[in-house]
Design a protein around this motif. Structure first.
Motif, PDB file in Angstrom:
ATOM      1  N   SER A 134      70.418  36.550  -2.029  1.00 22.23           N
ATOM      2  CA  SER A 134      69.695  37.275  -2.868  1.00 22.23           C
ATOM      3  C   SER A 134      68.526  37.686  -2.308  1.00 22.23           C
ATOM      4  N   ASP A 135      68.058  36.919  -1.318  1.00 20.17           N
ATOM      5  CA  ASP A 135      66.812  37.640  -0.683  1.00 20.17           C
ATOM      6  C   ASP A 135      67.051  38.944   0.294  1.00 20.17           C
ATOM      7  N   LEU A 136      68.289  38.792   1.117  1.00 17.68           N
ATOM      8  CA  LEU A 136      68.802  39.829   1.599  1.00 17.68           C
ATOM      9  C   LEU A 136      68.915  41.022   0.944  1.00 17.68           C
ATOM     10  N   VAL A 137      69.795  41.171  -0.423  1.00 14.21           N
ATOM     11  CA  VAL A 137      69.865  42.138  -1.024  1.00 14.21           C
ATOM     12  C   VAL A 137      68.604  42.515  -1.698  1.00 14.21           C
ATOM     13  N   GLN A 138      67.838  41.551  -2.262  1.00 12.57           N
ATOM     14  CA  GLN A 138      66.840  42.142  -3.238  1.00 12.57           C
ATOM     15  C   GLN A 138      65.740  42.800  -2.319  1.00 12.57           C
ATOM     16  N   SER A 139      65.706  42.429  -0.796  1.00 12.92           N
ATOM     17  CA  SER A 139      64.521  42.962  -0.120  1.00 12.92           C
ATOM     18  C   SER A 139      65.207  44.198   0.350  1.00 12.92           C
ATOM     19  N   LYS A 140      66.235  44.710  -0.017  1.00 12.94           N
ATOM     20  CA  LYS A 140      67.005  46.126   0.337  1.00 12.94           C
ATOM     21  C   LYS A 140      67.430  46.095   1.924  1.00 12.94           C
ATOM     22  N   ARG A 141      67.573  45.101   2.335  1.00 14.18           N
ATOM     23  CA  ARG A 141      67.776  44.907   3.863  1.00 14.18           C
ATOM     24  C   ARG A 141      69.524  44.691   3.952  1.00 14.18           C
ATOM     25  N   ALA A 142      70.024  44.854   3.149  1.00 14.52           N
ATOM     26  CA  ALA A 142      71.696  44.566   3.190  1.00 14.52           C
ATOM     27  C   ALA A 142      72.224  45.950   3.470  1.00 14.52           C
ATOM     28  N   ASP A 143      72.941  45.817   4.473  1.00 13.07           N
ATOM     29  CA  ASP A 143      74.026  47.069   4.912  1.00 13.07           C
ATOM     30  C   ASP A 143      75.031  47.223   3.823  1.00 13.07           C
ATOM     31  N   PHE A 144      75.882  45.968   3.774  1.00 10.69           N
ATOM     32  CA  PHE A 144      77.110  46.018   2.814  1.00 10.69           C
ATOM     33  C   PHE A 144      77.151  44.620   2.388  1.00 10.69           C
ATOM     34  N   ALA A 145      76.953  44.463   0.930  1.00  7.76           N
ATOM     35  CA  ALA A 145      77.110  43.331   0.289  1.00  7.76           C
ATOM     36  C   ALA A 145      77.618  43.272  -1.078  1.00  7.76           C
ATOM     37  N   LEU A 146      78.052  42.233  -1.574  1.00  6.27           N
ATOM     38  CA  LEU A 146      78.455  42.064  -2.950  1.00  6.27           C
ATOM     39  C   LEU A 146      77.454  41.546  -3.681  1.00  6.27           C
ATOM     40  N   TRP A 147      77.386  42.028  -4.920  1.00  7.47           N
ATOM     41  CA  TRP A 147      76.297  41.976  -5.756  1.00  7.47           C
ATOM     42  C   TRP A 147      76.673  41.906  -7.018  1.00  7.47           C
ATOM     43  N   ILE A 148      76.119  40.913  -7.986  1.00  9.92           N
ATOM     44  CA  ILE A 148      76.346  41.043  -9.441  1.00  9.92           C
ATOM     45  C   ILE A 148      75.001  41.307  -9.945  1.00  9.92           C
ATOM     46  N   ASP A 149      75.190  42.306 -10.998  1.00 11.90           N
ATOM     47  CA  ASP A 149      73.775  42.600 -11.763  1.00 11.90           C
ATOM     48  C   ASP A 149      74.125  43.347 -13.064  1.00 11.90           C
ATOM     49  N   PHE A 150      73.004  43.740 -13.710  1.00  9.32           N
ATOM     50  CA  PHE A 150      73.363  44.291 -15.043  1.00  9.32           C
ATOM     51  C   PHE A 150      72.101  45.015 -15.337  1.00  9.32           C
ATOM     52  N   PRO A 151      72.019  46.095 -16.146  1.00  9.51           N
ATOM     53  CA  PRO A 151      70.524  46.607 -16.826  1.00  9.51           C
ATOM     54  C   PRO A 151      70.698  46.043 -18.207  1.00  9.51           C
ATOM     55  N   ILE A 152      69.634  45.287 -18.391  1.00  8.63           N
ATOM     56  CA  ILE A 152      69.320  44.557 -19.743  1.00  8.63           C
ATOM     57  C   ILE A 152      69.444  45.508 -20.823  1.00  8.63           C
ATOM     58  N   GLN A 153      68.634  46.710 -20.819  1.00 12.01           N
ATOM     59  CA  GLN A 153      68.552  47.667 -21.931  1.00 12.01           C
ATOM     60  C   GLN A 153      69.778  48.469 -22.226  1.00 12.01           C
ATOM     61  N   PRO A 154      70.472  48.285 -23.343  1.00 11.02           N
ATOM     62  CA  PRO A 154      71.531  49.395 -23.700  1.00 11.02           C
ATOM     63  C   PRO A 154      71.050  50.840 -23.846  1.00 11.02           C
ATOM     64  N   ASP A 155      70.845  51.410 -22.803  1.00 15.47           N
ATOM     65  CA  ASP A 155      69.928  52.942 -22.904  1.00 15.47           C
ATOM     66  C   ASP A 155      70.457  53.400 -21.435  1.00 15.47           C
ATOM     67  N   PRO A 156      70.979  54.771 -21.582  1.00 15.40           N
ATOM     68  CA  PRO A 156      71.269  55.470 -20.214  1.00 15.40           C
ATOM     69  C   PRO A 156      70.075  55.697 -19.280  1.00 15.40           C
ATOM     70  N   ASN A 157      68.942  55.939 -19.722  1.00 14.95           N
ATOM     71  CA  ASN A 157      67.702  56.394 -18.940  1.00 14.95           C
ATOM     72  C   ASN A 157      67.531  55.001 -18.322  1.00 14.95           C
ATOM     73  N   TYR A 158      67.424  53.969 -18.881  1.00 19.68           N
ATOM     74  CA  TYR A 158      66.926  52.653 -18.481  1.00 19.68           C
ATOM     75  C   TYR A 158      67.864  52.248 -17.317  1.00 19.68           C
ATOM     76  N   SER A 159      69.232  52.227 -17.883  1.00 23.35           N
ATOM     77  CA  SER A 159      70.226  51.945 -17.002  1.00 23.35           C
ATOM     78  C   SER A 159      70.576  52.312 -15.629  1.00 23.35           C
ATOM     79  N   LEU A 160      70.319  53.855 -15.799  1.00 27.01           N
ATOM     80  CA  LEU A 160      70.527  54.832 -14.573  1.00 27.01           C
ATOM     81  C   LEU A 160      69.330  54.681 -13.548  1.00 27.01           C
ATOM     82  N   GLY A 161      67.997  54.646 -14.284  1.00 28.68           N
ATOM     83  CA  GLY A 161      66.977  54.450 -13.670  1.00 28.68           C
ATOM     84  C   GLY A 161      66.709  53.229 -12.848  1.00 28.68           C
ATOM     85  N   LEU A 162      67.298  51.975 -13.413  1.00 22.91           N
ATOM     86  CA  LEU A 162      67.023  50.687 -12.977  1.00 22.91           C
ATOM     87  C   LEU A 162      68.154  50.611 -11.529  1.00 22.91           C
ATOM     88  N   LEU A 163      69.125  51.190 -11.479  1.00 19.35           N
ATOM     89  CA  LEU A 163      69.988  50.898 -10.434  1.00 19.35           C
ATOM     90  C   LEU A 163      69.950  52.119  -9.397  1.00 19.35           C
TER      91      LEU A 163
END
Length: 539
Positions: free
Chosen positions: A424-453
């Motif tokens: 989690s620290d590797l990915v969330q610190s944006k230091r991962a070169d290549f990694a698997l990750w599970i996530d989701f945008p909580i808000q059901p909205d295109p602006n929120y979802s796209l902006g978040l990721l």
């Protein structure tokens, strides 16, 4: 030293459970087996399956999505509608039910909104929920510059000066541009409030926002409060006697750490625990024939993807990312690894959300993937390492499969299985070169979802993706109030993100829990949790 057998380990776990928890069948206690203790429940700074499920018991939302019948066909053996009292959140129609914010009034032009807080809502310490808690949260989110700040920006309400206390139970928000999400976001678990009076008691000059206290002891206005936190062992919560809906039937929650999923399953079968998190699809489906248990797999908003660092070679080359996307066998992963408890995913946001645009650009085609790589800056292939979490029983199987399918492209993938916190620290610190990750945008909205990721610099843009045109669409789209226009406006951004192959889209896993058949009232919420306060345990 003699090697400990798995049966002995399980016996020790069961003995510890009996000594520390009492009988799991007691109607006022629920025992939940989890893979490990999370970093905490401070959602501005911590994320992950157990952070979400624990925070969901302590935090009370301003509003919730109204319940509706499950809109999808249940998977045989894991149909959530077989759980008595199950319902699904109606985010598709954006229908809401008030919580501790009784009403949210949004002006016709969207430039101002008023929160009317429910009176008499108290935390476990007896402090009432007031406008001061709302303003403290706004200030804290901006100071920490994390996910809370992103939410406020998404709502066009990121400046604390926009927030005004009218009286103890009324807050007014003003903006120079429309705020279409400022009411809808009340159903987002990350739009939360802690008891600020209690939090301030634990603040120091070096830690003015109580970031050391909140993760493992934070007091919210929800039905439960943390009673004890033993990292690596258990977390115990007790009922909030002041809870505004009335004290819940279950008075105590015991989250028991059982690292091995096979042991979690065994304890559930034995009746030693009532509910299990972190099951593999194979384990979930193996429980389907046990009439004393229920498996619930809910199609929601989760996604699993491959983070590829867009700023570092070789993943800074869109052709490399396109090649990898073309080599991902999504259908096979869903069928063979997820056992049908997932959906193949190519669209750049959840397929269940308003504004979703279906994509079919990256069908599984090894020859086409070879051609794309041949045109890239790495025509002869390359070596890389794929990091994945030891806490998710599925990720290792996906990692092994990806290593195999990428080999014909001369992409030599080393596999790095990491502890949950480290990965989690590797990915969330944006230091991962290549990694698997599970996530989701909580808000059901295109602006929120796209902006978040995918918004440049955003906290969850772990792949460091940047596209000026996408950023322009996100900036302009944030103020569009009409839902149909809002959805249509963001479609070109979805198309551009797909062309850029910002990440490696893989699948949309269902949210899965297994539980005793004595449980009723279990439901799924959009931040991947359930509410114990709504669960009952039969004799």
């Amino acid at each position: 030293m003699a090697k400990r057998s798995p049966f002995l380990s399980l016996a020790i776990l069961a003995a510890g459970l009996a000594a520390g928890a009492g009988a799991a069948a007691a109607k006022d206690t629920i025992v939940i087996a989890i893979p490990g203790t999370p970093q905490g429940i401070d959602l501005d700074r911590q994320a992950g399956p157990q952070s979400w499920s624990m925070a969901g018991q302590v935090i009370e939302l301003g509003a919730e999505w109204s319940p509706v019948p499950y809109p999808y066909k249940g998977v045989a053996g894991a149909d959530p509608t077989k759980v008595p009292g199950f319902s699904y959140p109606n985010f598709a129609e954006q229908a809401m039910t008030p919580g501790i914010v009784e009403t949210c009034e949004l002006a016709t032009d969207g430039l101002s909104a008023t929160y009317h807080l429910r009176k008499g809502v108290k935390s476990a310490t007896g402090n009432e929920f007031t406008a001061d808690d709302v303003l403290w949260r706004v200030q804290r989110a901006q100071a920490l510059k994390a996910i809370g700040a992103f939410l406020q920006t998404a709502a066009n309400a990121n400046d604390p000066a926009q927030w005004t206390k009218v009286d103890d139970h009324t807050v007014k928000i003003s903006s120079g541009k429309p705020m279409p999400l400022v009411c809808k976001i009340l159903a987002n678990l990350y739009w939360y409030w802690f008891d600020s009076r209690e939090a301030k008691k634990h603040a120091t000059a070096d830690d003015p926002w109580a970031t050391k206290w909140v993760p493992t002891a934070g007091v919210g206005f929800g039905p439960y409060v943390i009673d004890s936190w033993e990292a690596g062992k258990r977390v115990v919560m007790k009922a909030n006697a002041n809870y505004w809906k009335g004290a819940p039937a279950i008075k105590r929650i015991i989250y028991l750490v059982v690292p091995e999923s096979t042991n979690r399953v065994a304890l559930l079968r034995q009746g030693k625990v009532d509910l299990v998190e972190g099951l593999s699809p194979d384990e979930a489906m193996a429980l389907a024939s046990d009439t004393s248990l229920r498996v619930a797999a809910v199609r929601g908003n989760q996604s699993i993807y491959a983070v590829m660092n867009n700023t570092k070679p070789p993943f800074d080359d869109p052709l490399v990312r396109q090649a990898i996307n073309t080599a991902i066998p999504r259908e096979q992963i869903v069928k063979d690894i997820y056992r049908g408890l997932a959906e193949p995913w190519q669209g750049v946001m959840p397929s269940t959300y308003p504004g979703y645009v279906a994509m079919s650009r990256y069908g599984f085609d090894i020859e086409k993937a070879k051609q794309l790589l041949a045109q890239s800056k790495s025509p002869n292939g390359f070596k890389t390492t794929l990091a994945f979490s030891a806490g998710d029983p599925v990720q290792e199987n996906i990692a092994i499969l990806l290593k195999s399918v990428l080999a014909p492209l001369n992409i030599d993938v080393g596999l790095q299985k990491m502890p949950v916190a480290a990965q989690s620290d590797l990915v969330q610190s944006k230091r991962a070169d290549f990694a698997l990750w599970i996530d989701f945008p909580i808000q059901p909205d295109p602006n929120y979802s796209l902006g978040l990721l995918y918004g440049s610099g955003n906290a969850v843009n772990y792949q460091n993706y940047h596209n000026p045109e996408v950023d322009r669409i996100l900036a302009e789209g944030a103020a569009i109030v009409d839902s149909a226009q809002r959805n249509a406006f963001h479609a070109p951004a979805e198309e551009q993100i797909s062309k850029d192959a910002a990440i490696g889209w893989i699948a949309e896993p269902y949210y899965v829990n297994a539980m005793s058949a004595k449980l009723s009232g279990w439901k799924w919420f959009t931040t991947q949790y359930y509410k114990v306060s709504e669960i009952k345990i039969a004799d």
